[in-house]
Enzyme design. Structure first.
Site, PDB file in Angstrom:
ATOM      1  N   LYS A  76     -23.550   0.798  11.281  1.00  0.00           N
ATOM      2  CA  LYS A  76     -23.862  -0.108  10.169  1.00  0.00           C
ATOM      3  C   LYS A  76     -24.393  -1.458  10.656  1.00  0.00           C
ATOM      4  O   LYS A  76     -25.383  -1.977  10.136  1.00  0.00           O
ATOM      5  CB  LYS A  76     -22.618  -0.285   9.302  1.00  0.00           C
ATOM      6  CG  LYS A  76     -22.853  -1.026   7.999  1.00  0.00           C
ATOM      7  CD  LYS A  76     -21.675  -0.888   7.060  1.00  0.00           C
ATOM      8  CE  LYS A  76     -20.432  -1.579   7.545  1.00  0.00           C
ATOM      9  NZ  LYS A  76     -19.540  -0.800   8.379  1.00  0.00           N
ATOM     10  N   THR A  78     -25.791  -2.129  13.531  1.00  0.00           N
ATOM     11  CA  THR A  78     -27.091  -1.904  14.166  1.00  0.00           C
ATOM     12  C   THR A  78     -28.196  -1.827  13.124  1.00  0.00           C
ATOM     13  O   THR A  78     -29.281  -2.405  13.299  1.00  0.00           O
ATOM     14  CB  THR A  78     -27.051  -0.610  15.009  1.00  0.00           C
ATOM     15  OG1 THR A  78     -26.031  -0.738  15.998  1.00  0.00           O
ATOM     16  CG2 THR A  78     -28.378  -0.349  15.680  1.00  0.00           C
ATOM     17  N   ARG A  99     -20.019 -10.617   9.835  1.00  0.00           N
ATOM     18  CA  ARG A  99     -18.666 -11.061  10.154  1.00  0.00           C
ATOM     19  C   ARG A  99     -18.530 -11.342  11.650  1.00  0.00           C
ATOM     20  O   ARG A  99     -19.292 -10.828  12.461  1.00  0.00           O
ATOM     21  CB  ARG A  99     -17.643  -9.987   9.758  1.00  0.00           C
ATOM     22  CG  ARG A  99     -17.525  -9.762   8.254  1.00  0.00           C
ATOM     23  CD  ARG A  99     -16.594  -8.608   7.958  1.00  0.00           C
ATOM     24  NE  ARG A  99     -17.120  -7.345   8.459  1.00  0.00           N
ATOM     25  CZ  ARG A  99     -16.396  -6.241   8.637  1.00  0.00           C
ATOM     26  NH1 ARG A  99     -15.112  -6.255   8.365  1.00  0.00           N
ATOM     27  NH2 ARG A  99     -16.957  -5.138   9.083  1.00  0.00           N
ATOM     28  N   LYS A 110     -12.811   0.562  18.953  1.00  0.00           N
ATOM     29  CA  LYS A 110     -14.053   0.461  18.197  1.00  0.00           C
ATOM     30  C   LYS A 110     -15.124  -0.327  18.948  1.00  0.00           C
ATOM     31  O   LYS A 110     -16.312  -0.105  18.791  1.00  0.00           O
ATOM     32  CB  LYS A 110     -13.775  -0.193  16.835  1.00  0.00           C
ATOM     33  CG  LYS A 110     -14.992  -0.316  15.926  1.00  0.00           C
ATOM     34  CD  LYS A 110     -14.584  -0.905  14.584  1.00  0.00           C
ATOM     35  CE  LYS A 110     -15.789  -1.061  13.680  1.00  0.00           C
ATOM     36  NZ  LYS A 110     -16.688  -2.137  14.145  1.00  0.00           N
ATOM     37  N   ALA A 278     -11.972  -4.569   6.505  1.00  0.00           N
ATOM     38  CA  ALA A 278     -12.122  -4.008   5.161  1.00  0.00           C
ATOM     39  C   ALA A 278     -11.068  -2.973   4.830  1.00  0.00           C
ATOM     40  O   ALA A 278     -10.830  -2.690   3.657  1.00  0.00           O
ATOM     41  CB  ALA A 278     -13.505  -3.381   4.999  1.00  0.00           C
ATOM     42  N   PHE A 306     -16.747  -0.875   6.864  1.00  0.00           N
ATOM     43  CA  PHE A 306     -16.515   0.548   6.614  1.00  0.00           C
ATOM     44  C   PHE A 306     -17.402   1.068   5.484  1.00  0.00           C
ATOM     45  O   PHE A 306     -18.559   0.658   5.367  1.00  0.00           O
ATOM     46  CB  PHE A 306     -15.032   0.815   6.381  1.00  0.00           C
ATOM     47  CG  PHE A 306     -14.181   0.448   7.565  1.00  0.00           C
ATOM     48  CD1 PHE A 306     -14.420   1.019   8.814  1.00  0.00           C
ATOM     49  CD2 PHE A 306     -13.168  -0.485   7.463  1.00  0.00           C
ATOM     50  CE1 PHE A 306     -13.658   0.675   9.925  1.00  0.00           C
ATOM     51  CE2 PHE A 306     -12.392  -0.836   8.564  1.00  0.00           C
ATOM     52  CZ  PHE A 306     -12.639  -0.253   9.797  1.00  0.00           C
ATOM     53  N   PHE A 386     -30.492   9.859  15.598  1.00  0.00           N
ATOM     54  CA  PHE A 386     -30.097  10.223  16.959  1.00  0.00           C
ATOM     55  C   PHE A 386     -31.134  11.206  17.515  1.00  0.00           C
ATOM     56  O   PHE A 386     -31.803  11.920  16.756  1.00  0.00           O
ATOM     57  CB  PHE A 386     -28.715  10.867  16.971  1.00  0.00           C
ATOM     58  CG  PHE A 386     -27.575   9.901  16.859  1.00  0.00           C
ATOM     59  CD1 PHE A 386     -26.725   9.679  17.938  1.00  0.00           C
ATOM     60  CD2 PHE A 386     -27.333   9.202  15.682  1.00  0.00           C
ATOM     61  CE1 PHE A 386     -25.668   8.784  17.850  1.00  0.00           C
ATOM     62  CE2 PHE A 386     -26.283   8.306  15.578  1.00  0.00           C
ATOM     63  CZ  PHE A 386     -25.445   8.099  16.661  1.00  0.00           C
ATOM     64  N   TRP A 414     -31.900   1.146  16.703  1.00  0.00           N
ATOM     65  CA  TRP A 414     -31.158   1.186  17.966  1.00  0.00           C
ATOM     66  C   TRP A 414     -32.116   1.358  19.137  1.00  0.00           C
ATOM     67  O   TRP A 414     -32.000   0.682  20.159  1.00  0.00           O
ATOM     68  CB  TRP A 414     -30.139   2.330  17.941  1.00  0.00           C
ATOM     69  CG  TRP A 414     -29.314   2.434  19.188  1.00  0.00           C
ATOM     70  CD1 TRP A 414     -28.171   1.745  19.493  1.00  0.00           C
ATOM     71  CD2 TRP A 414     -29.573   3.291  20.319  1.00  0.00           C
ATOM     72  NE1 TRP A 414     -27.699   2.110  20.736  1.00  0.00           N
ATOM     73  CE2 TRP A 414     -28.537   3.052  21.265  1.00  0.00           C
ATOM     74  CE3 TRP A 414     -30.569   4.218  20.624  1.00  0.00           C
ATOM     75  CZ2 TRP A 414     -28.473   3.718  22.483  1.00  0.00           C
ATOM     76  CZ3 TRP A 414     -30.503   4.886  21.845  1.00  0.00           C
ATOM     77  CH2 TRP A 414     -29.470   4.642  22.756  1.00  0.00           C
TER      78      TRP A 414
END
Length: 563
Positions: A76, A78, A99, A110, A278, A306, A386, A414
Site C-alpha cells: 500500500k 509503495t 503516517r 512488518k 489501524a 491495513f 509481481f 516498485w
C-alpha cells in the site's frame, strides 16, 4: 535488484528547502532537522490551515487502502508513493501525506513504512528510526500522565480516584509482550500505591490520536484535559484536567503537532506525521498534515492502515468527520499473489499460474470495493504487479473488477517508480474529475445512533457478521458511557487486520458469523470509543525471528537491514 535501503542510499536528495518551494513554502516557513527533513514553522502551519479552511482552495484528496493483508504482501505505501510520483509525472501538482513508522514493526516482522523499490520516501533510515522525535514526545507525554496519576495517589488522592478503575496505560514504542500486564508501586510506602498496570504500544496511545486530530495547541490542551483517566469512589469519571497539569503535557508536544516534510526518490513533497495503527487505533496520519497538503497542492495522496474494513472506515468515519474533509476517490491496492492466498493457495505455490485461485480470492477484493462504495466514494483497483503474475491472471482480474463496478489498473511503481504509476495516476485524475465526487461522500452511520447500534452497523455492513455478541461487561460499559454523555462519539474498532472478521483464520470473505465484542474503552480526548473485538492486543509481541536480527550500523553510522 538492490535492497530497499541500498536504493535509498544511492539516491541523491534535494535540500528540503527546495522540496518546500514546490509547495509554495519559503525557507522561513521551515524548521530544518538537518538538510533533508523539516517541520513546518508554526506561522506557516497557521497560514496553510487558513487556506485549507476554504473548501474551494483545497486540492483533491485521494485515499489509498487495500485488500485484507496476507503474508504475500500488498504494498500500500509503495503504491501511495508511486502514485504521488506518477501524478507529478503527468503534470499534476501533487503531494503525499503518510503516517510515521513505529519502531515496533521496524524491529518486529512488518518492517518500516517508507515504501519499497523505486517508490520510497527518504531519508529512509531516519524516517524509520527516530525521525524528528514525534513518537518519543508522544510516549513521554503519555507516561508523564501516568506518573502524575500515581503521584496523586501517593500524595493523598484528593480527587478520590479509585485505583482499581484507572484506565490510563503507560506506553513504549516497541513490541514488548512482557509489559502487557504488570504491577507498579511495589517496594513499600515510599514507592507508591501498588496497583495493576498495562502497557500499550505508543502508536495505540490516546495521546497519539489526540496529536493527530488536533489543529492547534489550544485544541491539544482541550483534548488532553478531556481524557478520562479513572473513576472516583462515587463511580464518576475523573478527567485528566482535574490534576491541573495539562499545560505540562502539552509543552512536551508543542513540536509534535507540527507536520514533518520529506521527499520521495523522485523529489515529490511528502508530509509524514502521526502514526496510529489501524488495527488498534484510528490508522490515519494527522489532520494537520492532510490539511497542509490540501492547501499546498492540487492532488493529495494519503493512506489509511491495513484494509478498507479498518483504516479506510476509520478515515471516513473518524478523521474526515473530525476534520471536515471529504475524499474525491479511493485506490484499493491488491496483488495477484494475495488474492491467490485468499483463494486458498499455499504461500510456497503463489508463483504458479492459477486463474481459478484468483477468482476464488476475488471475493475479498469485491467486499472491499463494496465497502468503499458504501461511503459514496468512487474507487479504482491498483494491481501491484509481481514478476510472477501472468497475463491471463491479470486479464481475469480486470474482468472481475469491471463486473464489480471498478476499473483495475496495473501499477509497477516498485520496479519503475513514478513511471510505473502513470496509468494509475490518469485513472485517479479521471475519477476525481467526475461530477464533484467529494460531494457524494458520507459517513456510514450518524452520530445520533446509540453506541451499540454503531457497532452493529459496522459489523453488519462492513464485516458481514450475522450478529454481534457482547462479552463480559462490554454492553454495560456502553450504556454507562451513554449515561456519562459520550453516546454521540464515533467508534474505533480494534480487531485483527488479517481478516474482514475478528478471527485471523477466516480468510477470503467470511459472512454470517458472530462478531464478539469483549471490551470497550473511552478515548474522550481523542473523541471516540475504542471497541476491542476477538483476541486483539494493544501491545504486540516480537516473532521468533524478529527483523532486529538483520539490522546493523557501521563505523560511519550507515544503517543496513531496514526494509
Amino acid at each position: 535488484m538492490r535492497s530497499d535501503i541500498e536504493i535509498a542510499h544511492q539516491n541523491t536528495m534535494l535540500p528540503i528547502a527546495d522540496i518546500a518551494q514546490k509547495l509554495g513554502v519559503e525557507p522561513s516557513g521551515l524548521e530544518e532537522y538537518g538538510p533533508y527533513k523539516a517541520k513546518l514553522a508554526m506561522p506557516e502551519l497557521r497560514a496553510l490551515q487558513k487556506k485549507a479552511a476554504d473548501p474551494a482552495r483545497r486540492g483533491k484528496l485521494i485515499l489509498v487502502t487495500a485488500i485484507t493483508p496476507t503474508p504475500a504482501g500488498e504494498g500500500k505505501s509503495t503504491v501511495s508513493i508511486g502514485l504521488g510520483d506518477g501524478l507529478r509525472r503527468i503534470g499534476k501538482n501533487a503531494a503525499v501525506a503518510l503516517r510515521e513508522p513505529s519502531l515496533g514493526p521496524c524491529f518486529g516482522v512488518k518492517g518500516g513504512a517508507c515504501g519499497g523499490g523505486y517508490a520510497q520516501i527518504v531519508p529512509m533510515e531516519d524516517i524509520n528510526l527516530h525521525f524528528t522525535g514525534d513518537i518519543h514526545a508522544i510516549s513521554i507525554a503519555n507516561n508523564l500522565i501516568s506518573a502524575l496519576i500515581d503521584n496523586h495517589l501517593q500524595q493523598g488522592n484528593e480527587l478520590g480516584i479509585d485505583p482499581r478503575t484507572i484506565s490510563w496505560k503507560r506506553c513504549v514504542d516497541l513490541n514488548d509482550r512482557a509489559l502487557r500486564s504488570a504491577i507498579v508501586g511495589l517496594g513499600g510506602r515510599p514507592n507508591g500505591v501498588p496497583r495493576e498496570e498495562h502497557f500499550t504500544i505508543a502508536v495505540a496511545s490516546e495521546i497519539m490520536a489526540v496529536v493527530c486530530l488536533s489543529r492547534t495547541i489550544s485544541e491539544l490542551k482541550e483534548r488532553i484535559s478531556n481524557i478520562v483517566i479513572a473513576q472516583n469512589y462515587s463511580r464518576q469519571p475523573v478527567k485528566f484536567g482535574s490534576l491541573n497539569c495539562t499545560g505540562a503535557v502539552a509543552a512536551l508536544l508543542k513540536d509534535a503537532v507540527r507536520p514533518n516534510l520529506v521527499q520521495t526518490l523522485e523529489k515529490t513533497p511528502v508530509f509524514v506525521h502521526g502514526g496510529p495503527f489501524a488495527n488498534i487505533a484510528h490508522g490515519c496520519n494527522s489532520v494537520n498534515a492532510t490539511l497542509c497538503a490540501l492547501a499546498a497542492s492540487d492532488y493529495v495522496v494519503t493512506e489509511a492502515g491495513f484494509a478498507a474494513d479498518l483504516g479506510a472506515e476509520k478515515f471516513f468515519d473518524i478523521k474526515c468527520r473530525a476534520a471536515g474533509i471529504a475524499p474525491s476517490a479511493a485506490v484499493i491496492v491488491a496483488t495477484i499473489r494475495a488474492l491467490k492466498m485468499h483463494g486458498g493457495t499455499a504461500k510456497d505455490a503463489l508463483s504458479q499460474p492459477d486463474v481459478a485461485a484468483v477468482e476464488r480470492g476475488f471475493r475479498n477484493l469485491k467486499t472491499h470495493i463494496e465497502n468503499v462504495a458504501k461511503f459514496g466514494v468512487p474507487s479504482v483497483v491498483a494491481v501491484n504487479k509481481f514478476s510472477s503474475d501472468t497475463d491471463e491472471e491479470i486479464a481475469r482480474l480486470r474482468q472481475l473488477c469491471a463486473e464489480a463496478g471498478a476499473q483495475a489498473v496495473v501499477c509497477e511503481s516498485w520496479e519503475k517508480g513514478g513511471a510505473g504509476a502513470e496509468a494509475l495516476a490518469e485513472a485517479v485524475v479521471a475519477l476525481c474529475g467526475a461530477d464533484q465526487t467529494d460531494a457524494l461522500f458520507h459517513p456510514l452511520y450518524g452520530l445520533e445512533l446509540p453506541l451499540e447500534e454503531k457497532i452493529k452497523t459496522l459489523a453488519a455492513e462492513l464485516y458481514r457478521a450475522g450478529r454481534v455478541e457482547f462479552h463480559g461487561g462490554a454492553l454495560q460499559k456502553l450504556r454507562q458511557l451513554e449515561a456519562d454523555g459520550y453516546g454521540r462519539l464515533p467508534v474505533c474498532v480494534a480487531k485483527t487486520q488479517n481478516s474482514i472478521s475478528h478471527d485471523p483464520k477466516l480468510i477470503g470473505a467470511p459472512s454470517g458469523y458472530t462478531f464478539p465484542v469483549r471490551d470497550v474503552q473511552l478515548y474522550a480526548g481523542a473523541g471516540f470509543v475504542v471497541v476491542l473485538a476477538g483476541e486483539i492486543m494493544t501491545m504486540p509481541g516480537l516473532p521468533k525471528s524478529p527483523a532486529a536480527l538483520g539490522i546493523d550500523v557501521d563505523d560511519d553510522g550507515v544503517v543496513s537491514g531496514l526494509f
